[in-house]
Design an enzyme around this catalytic site. Structure first.
Site: not given
Length: 440
Positions: A213, A349
């Site tokens: 990330e 999400k």
């Protein structure tokens, strides 16, 4: 009315080099595309991401079945149904009835979500409005100026995302003490560069390498050491007092026999040093008193409800406590967490639940309980920017999409920059009010 004239899926690759589903949705207005992200950890309470399981190809991670389900089952049925693309709820309801299982295991959440999100892109175009405005309309978001989210940037990685002994998974910076999104992003970038050079100086050149990330992953032992390093970077960049810190502990990863093992990456870990829920809560409280921590995600394991409730009673009025593994964007789990007073924010999400309509419902249920909502990327991301518009459309006030590094992370942040420019004075930055942004 505008409806699907052609729907075609294919596989493309995500940021980890694994296959994922891409859907092209064609209407009289043109072709609209969506790519589905994928998480590293997939919880038991999540919608099913359909993978082929054929070990001779892509190490079993192929998505040919999900692609075929779009092309052979969903596409002909949805085209025949002639549903107006603007009616997202009806499209998603149709997709759910076509699947018929509680966790989307027949067609795969990755097949269903690809179509659901591509349809939303088509709907925005059918009305001649940007995607975030379409999402605001269908989610019944508060009218008025649009709210741009605080970018929670994952700048330092530990846990399962990194080598080294550090148990906590993500340390994020949140530039809340400024008045625009672009300024927040600039500060994030400057702090990140300072952090990188400090990390290399202290832990060696390779410590500056970035994880999935975009965060650095030095060989750090304790959360305190990580927080000190980040505070040094904030100071060095000159932004003390303007930047909050958030952590995603991902504690389910080191929960063993009812205890928390902060040395879980060591096979010789000493069980007498494992912490109980209340002991881990003491550690968090100590960190909260010493550092500008504004948010903690998954402080306890997903089924350790007592620890969550106990912790919320102690610090729920001081910081944001975010449920991710706890809630997995699942309406039933969210309801339980609200009733038990276990948390005060949802990590949203889209691929955990599998349709846009259900994602909006999860956000609205959370808002109704006075919770915050943080829209989130996944570790296996793509160049798709849907969640940037989702965060603005839902007025979530906060988005988690990695460090200011790696194009699949920056794609979302750059999209919010464009939205900020387009809206001009019609936008406000959530800043310190990120948890209550839906009411701003």
């Amino acid at each position: 009315m505008s409806y699907a004239t052609k729907i075609h899926a294919r596989y493309v690759y995500d940021s980890r080099g694994n296959p994922t589903v891409e859907v092209d949705f064609t209407t009289d207005k043109g072709l609209f595309r969506s790519i589905v992200p994928s998480g590293a950890s997939t919880g038991v309470h999540e919608a099913l991401e359909l993978r082929d399981g054929d070990k001779s190809k892509w190490l079993g991670k192929g998505v040919l079945k999900a692609v075929a389900n779009v092309n052979d089952i969903i596409a002909p049925a949805l085209i025949k149904a002639k549903i107006d693309v603007v009616d997202q709820a009806k499209i998603d309801e149709f997709l759910l009835s076509l699947d018929g299982t509680p966790n989307k295991s027949k067609l795969g959440a990755n097949a269903i979500l690809g179509v659901s999100l591509a349809a939303a892109n088509a709907a925005a175009a059918a009305q001649g409005i940007p995607l975030y405005k379409h999402i605001a309309n269908i989610s019944n978001a508060k009218k008025g100026k649009f709210v741009l989210p605080v970018p929670f940037q994952n700048v330092l990685n530990g846990g399962s995302h990194a080598g080294g002994a550090l148990a906590f998974q993500e340390f994020m910076i949140a530039p809340t003490g400024v008045s625009t999104f672009s300024e927040a992003l600039r500060i994030g970038s400057e702090v990140y560069h300072n952090l990188k050079s400090l990390t290399k100086k202290k832990y060696g050149q390779s410590a500056g390498n970035v994880g999935d990330e975009g965060g650095v992953a030095p060989d750090i032992k304790t959360p305190k050491e990580a927080l000190d390093l980040i505070m040094d970077a904030i100071d060095k960049a000159g932004y003390k007092g303007k930047v909050g810190i958030a952590m995603d502990v991902a504690s389910s990863e080191f929960y063993k026999d009812g205890k928390y093992d902060l040395d879980f990456k060591n096979p010789e870990s000493d069980p007498s040093k494992w912490l109980s829920g209340p002991q881990l809560a003491d550690l968090y409280e100590q960190l909260i008193s010493e550092y500008p921590i504004v948010s903690i995600e998954d402080p306890f394991a997903e089924d350790d409800w007592d620890a969550w409730v106990h912790f919320f009673e102690r610090v729920g009025d001081k910081i944001q406590i975010v449920g991710d593994d706890l809630t997995v964007t699942n309406p039933t789990r969210i309801k339980t967490a609200i009733e038990k007073k276990a948390a005060n924010a949802l990590l949203l999400k889209v691929n955990q639940i599998g349709t846009l309509t259900e994602s909006i419902q999860a956000a609205n249920d959370s808002y109704a309980a006075g919770w915050g909502v943080m829209v989130s990327h996944r570790s296996g991301e793509t160049e798709d920017t849907f969640i940037a518009d989702l965060s603005v459309g839902l007025r979530s006030g906060q988005i988690k999409t990695g460090a200011p590094a790696r194009s699949e992370r920056l794609a979302k942040l750059n999209q919010i920059l464009r939205i900020e420019e387009e809206l001009g004075s019609e936008a406000i930055y959530a800043g310190k009010d990120f948890q209550k942004a839906s009411q701003l």
